[in-house]
Design an enzyme around this catalytic site. Sequence first.
Site, PDB file in Angstrom:
ATOM      1  N   HIS A 118      15.688   6.342 -17.294  1.00 47.12           N
ATOM      2  CA  HIS A 118      16.237   7.103 -18.422  1.00 47.12           C
ATOM      3  C   HIS A 118      17.746   6.934 -18.368  1.00 47.12           C
ATOM      4  CE1 HIS A 118      12.420   8.993 -19.396  1.00 47.12           C
ATOM      5  NE2 HIS A 118      12.224   9.197 -18.112  1.00 47.12           N
TER       6      HIS A 118
ATOM      7  N   HIS B 172       9.984   1.412 -18.900  1.00 44.57           N
ATOM      8  CA  HIS B 172       8.929   1.699 -17.934  1.00 44.57           C
ATOM      9  C   HIS B 172       8.317   0.378 -17.504  1.00 44.57           C
ATOM     10  CE1 HIS B 172       4.421   2.092 -17.591  1.00 44.57           C
ATOM     11  NE2 HIS B 172       4.815   2.790 -16.566  1.00 44.57           N
TER      12      HIS B 172
ATOM     13  N   HIS C  36      -1.116  13.130 -31.592  1.00 45.39           N
ATOM     14  CA  HIS C  36      -0.718  14.388 -32.247  1.00 45.39           C
ATOM     15  C   HIS C  36       0.542  14.229 -33.084  1.00 45.39           C
ATOM     16  CE1 HIS C  36       1.609  14.417 -28.501  1.00 45.39           C
ATOM     17  NE2 HIS C  36       2.430  15.261 -29.052  1.00 45.39           N
TER      18      HIS C  36
END
Lengths: 291, 291
Positions: free
Chosen positions: B118, B128, B191
């Site tokens: 990060h 990643h 979501h």
Amino acid sequence: MTVHFNDLQKRHAADFFLNLRDRICTEFEAIETELEGTIHKNKAPGRFERTTWNRPSDDSSDGGGGEMSVMKGRVFEKVGVNISTVHGTFNPEFRDKIPGAIDSHGAFFATGISLVAHMQSPFVPAVHMNLRMITTSKSWLGGGTDLNPVYPNEDDTKTFHADLKESCDRHNPGYYAHFKDWCDRYFFLPHRNEIRGVGGIFFDELNTGNFDTDFAFQKDVGETFLATYPGIVRRHMNREWTPENREHQLIRRGRYAEFNLLYDRGTVFGLKTNGNTEAILMSMPPEVKWG
Amino acid sequence: MTVHFNDLQKRHAADFFLNLRDRICTEFEAIETELEGTIHKNKAPGRFERTTWNRPSDDSSDGGGGEMSVMKGRVFEKVGVNISTVHGTFNPEFRDKIPGAIDSHGAFFATGISLVAHMQSPFVPAVHMNLRMITTSKSWLGGGTDLNPVYPNEDDTKTFHADLKESCDRHNPGYYAHFKDWCDRYFFLPHRNEIRGVGGIFFDELNTGNFDTDFAFQKDVGETFLATYPGIVRRHMNREWTPENREHQLIRRGRYAEFNLLYDRGTVFGLKTNGNTEAILMSMPPEVKWG
């Protein structure tokens, strides 16, 4: 055998949640106005903003919806109070996760209030409160409230638990011990071997066969929350804090975020079943750090 | 039929991951030293700190362990590179979640490298990368890398994907399309109906029957990561940013946190099976906001 809730009882519950929401918002806005100390005293007092949302229906009928009230203030860094009344049909793959939903062929009705407050001051505990009524082929009430201090304070913990115990004791001498224990077991982070916060009470699938007494208890939990939490906020809100206190608060909030996304049934279930993402994630802390 | 990995192959994999870890850390520390612009230029260049950990064994034997390397720097706000070589027995309730673990009666061996970066600058993408070898009653290699910009930049996305494609093409003309698609499907937040970042490649259960060629591909993915990502960092690291850019970065990091705690198999599985919590949550962003 379950005694089912009738339409009038459902309306009473939904009306109570709405009315409680209004009184909580009024009280929290009053607290915003009262602030005198702290680094944020020159900011304007926060006010709630409301957004309504509709649940996409599972068929051609209306699926219900809800109303989110969010305040980003100078005492309440972020507080959300969500009320909703929804109904429809659960997907087949989720029916085995909800009591009575297989026998109802997925049909459900749910109404509830859900509140999460994350505070500016590291000395004012965060809090969570939720009350809900659900019917499938079964009918039940559930809810609870738990306190999440950054720096646990014995007086606050005592006040909070004593008030909840008094409220429970008015209805059933066994409730407090049972529901306190349930709360400790539910708000637990196994991967850290830590309880989230200092507990409170948690109850679910409550249906003794007498709706009036069960609902009276549920209402009392809501009233007790409104009577006790604002006092805890006022006790500490004018106290100054250091950048180190703030840093510790942000790290501790990580536990809250971890619990919600890893374990909280409402959050995980809501997000994985097409719930209203914004309303569900209203519970997430406004700012978090991981070390 | 699976061709099993032998002890020499396991050692080769573990040795490669360790060696790659060392070279990545050296390169990232060099980047820390090179920084010239930005608000953090007067801070000292970051350096990695190492912590070893042991896996509690499932019986009386040694369960293996790992080494975490964490740097909190002026370019890398927080970067963790974890290597581990562990073995033991999965709990019965988790065996059905891992290929071949039922037939192995839970016995497993795993070695791997896992990296999450990060960045201080909202203009330098987070990243990643993970490579792993696992054996149960089956044996396979897996891994991948994906780029997570706050402000997607076409040049970066092109470079990253072109380099990965070239690397894949050296081994199998079908790999890139297949593994890119797998990455997009895996790093997806249902979501929010959003892909996390701008993708990359993801592969799992790779065992063509020829360990040498499979391992050569896996190594190439690691080498390609080391060859491509530092260039992307250097492209943007000296550029100034505004508080609004930072705010946007913190909000976007919320997606990363949500994905890891809700969906990432490694994280959720690790936390729920008694893994090393600190090593697993090394991937969490150092600071996050939810609106």
